[in-house]
Design a protein around this motif. Structure first.
Motif, PDB file in Angstrom:
ATOM      1  N   VAL A  43       0.840  -1.198   0.000  1.00 28.28           N
ATOM      2  CA  VAL A  43       0.000   0.000   0.000  1.00 28.28           C
ATOM      3  C   VAL A  43       0.874   1.246   0.000  1.00 28.28           C
ATOM      4  N   THR A  44       0.591   2.154  -0.944  1.00 34.73           N
ATOM      5  CA  THR A  44       1.311   3.426  -1.003  1.00 34.73           C
ATOM      6  C   THR A  44       0.640   4.482  -0.147  1.00 34.73           C
ATOM      7  N   ALA A  45      -0.676   4.644  -0.319  1.00 38.22           N
ATOM      8  CA  ALA A  45      -1.395   5.733   0.355  1.00 38.22           C
ATOM      9  C   ALA A  45      -2.850   5.321   0.544  1.00 38.22           C
ATOM     10  N   THR A  46      -3.586   6.173   1.230  1.00 39.14           N
ATOM     11  CA  THR A  46      -5.010   5.933   1.437  1.00 39.14           C
ATOM     12  C   THR A  46      -5.797   7.187   1.099  1.00 39.14           C
ATOM     13  N   LEU A  47      -6.996   6.984   0.566  1.00 41.57           N
ATOM     14  CA  LEU A  47      -7.964   8.061   0.436  1.00 41.57           C
ATOM     15  C   LEU A  47      -8.982   7.860   1.552  1.00 41.57           C
ATOM     16  N   PRO A  48      -9.128   8.819   2.449  1.00 45.45           N
ATOM     17  CA  PRO A  48     -10.018   8.646   3.595  1.00 45.45           C
ATOM     18  C   PRO A  48     -11.484   8.720   3.176  1.00 45.45           C
TER      19      PRO A  48
END
Length: 446
Positions: A388-393
């Motif tokens: 996982v690189t990043a998350t969108l909340p």
């Protein structure tokens, strides 16, 4: 490769020949010293027997020779870099330096590129584009469909960029049937140069996706997207149409070649379809639900992460802050109009066949976790999944600050394994957003 019969940087009687360069490409400095000494001695002898203006010319010539020789030494020992992108037939990827490894050049910009931990995202074809671990969920701007609400959208984006230092934005024309991208464009325009901007299309054919891309660029007030994505892939038919003759992939490849997009990605709800897209070798990134309940109780997520790691595809974790799926008993059904402006007809019919239910409080089509402590546990669990690189909340402006406060200016905290049993019990009775048990497990909004 350099032609041995040609001098790429000018000519000179006393310049070293190729046979005066060692096998490793280094200039023989001893030979250069001898040549410089010979020229200096000759120039001095000439000066002693000539008129002043002739002597001046001789000195100038000697100085020019020395400068030229030093330039040749520098070029041989520091050759200009080769454009790796050309080798792979991918156009160079111009972008703000904040998206690359060197962040020092723009330390004073807003947003601060180093405000959040950054991870590798787009790594194919010799690229090394990193992304902050937290993005801005522009779907939240869909709650402002009236152009008169632009000041509210402006303030939401200003707060995200200037106060929270968020530099990754994602949007789609399906959010509010064009409302989100229409509000985001003017709001983000003052900061566009220093943010990573991603958008999507639900059109599966070349013509429809080309028109959609043009509309999105206009709405966002930009001539280029850093990432363009196929939106909400769920079925074999979706993949077949996108990759087939006359499919949307043709538009994406052309747009990348023309410099209108920097990279190609997709979002998906079906694990098998996501894996198929990743293994096609044609995409750089993937957006997929990496959600605690869907992972543990729906069996969704690990296959995608494994495939992404194997194929060097960056992953954005979707729905990480969600509890579970809303039902008519705990949410509001969405009215489906007779026609949309920005949403394909097939999607409109799908919304009728698989009714969408939204949260009255958060305007999301799933139930977000709104307990701050529990919300951050969910986010940390997702960010600690390998790949996982990043998350969108969650697409709620009310939940963004608490997540930002946990991540801004810090390393990503480790997930506490002691919390696992607590979380398994907390979400044991909810309906997972996604599952692989039937097609309905992939058919919920975006």
């Amino acid at each position: 490769m350099r032609d041995k019969n040609a001098n790429n940087y000018g000519s000179c009687d006393n310049c070293p020949d190729d046979d005066e360069i060692d096998g490793g490409g280094k200039i023989d400095r001893k030979k250069i010293s001898e040549l410089l000494s010979m020229n200096q001695q000759r120039s001095i002898a000439d000066i002693e027997g000539e008129k002043p203006h002739i002597a001046a010319i001789s000195v100038s010539a000697a100085l020019f020779l020395v400068t030229l020789l030093l330039f040749i030494v520098h070029i041989h020992e520091n050759p200009p870099p080769v454009a790796v992108a050309r080798v792979w037939n991918v156009p160079p990827h111009p972008q703000p330096s904040m998206m690359m490894g060197n962040l020092g050049d723009i330390a004073d910009t807003i947003p601060d590129p180093a405000a959040y931990p950054r991870r590798p995202f787009i790594t194919k074809h010799g690229r090394n584009i990193t992304l902050p671990v937290l993005g801005f969920p522009s779907v939240a701007l869909a709650q402002y469909p009236d152009p008169k609400d632009q000041p509210k959208a402006d303030e939401a984006v200003r707060h995200a960029v200037e106060d929270l230092q968020i530099s990754y934005f994602d949007v789609a024309p399906e959010y509010g049937d064009g409302a989100a991208q229409e509000r985001l464009g003017p709001a983000l325009e003052p900061y566009r140069r220093h943010v990573f901007l991603a958008a999507k299309t639900m059109y599966r054919d070349a013509a429809g996706s080309a028109a959609d891309l043009g509309n999105t660029l206009r709405a966002l007030r930009t001539d280029r997207l850093d990432l363009y994505q196929f939106h909400s892939i769920s079925t074999e038919e979706d993949v077949d149409r996108i990759l087939g003759e006359g499919g949307a992939m043709e538009t994406f490849v052309r747009a990348r070649r023309e410099g209108r997009i920097g990279a190609i990605g997709f979002s998906a709800h079906s694990e098998p379809m996501a894996v198929r897209m990743i293994e096609s070798g044609l995409v750089d990134t993937c957006m997929f639900p990496i959600n605690f309940a869907a992972y543990h109780y729906g069996g969704v997520g690990q296959r995608v992460l494994d495939a992404a790691i194997k194929n060097d595809v960056g992953v954005i974790a979707l729905k990480s802050g969600a509890r579970g799926r809303l039902t008519p008993t705990n949410g509001e059904e969405v009215h489906v109009p007779d026609a949309f402006k920005h949403i394909p007809e097939w999607k409109r019919k799908e919304m009728i066949d698989y009714p969408v239910v939204t949260s009255e409080k958060h305007h999301t089509w799933y139930e977000p976790e709104d307990d701050p402590v529990e919300l951050n546990r969910l986010i940390l669990w997702a960010l600690n999944r390998p790949g996982v690189t990043a998350t969108l909340p969650p697409g709620s402006l009310m939940l963004l600050d608490v997540i930002s406060d946990m991540l801004r200016g810090k390393k990503v905290p480790a997930f506490e394994n002691a919390d696992m049993q607590h979380m398994l019990e907390r979400y044991s009775d909810i309906v997972p957003i996604f599952h692989n048990r039937s097609v309905s497990g992939t058919k919920v909004s975006t």
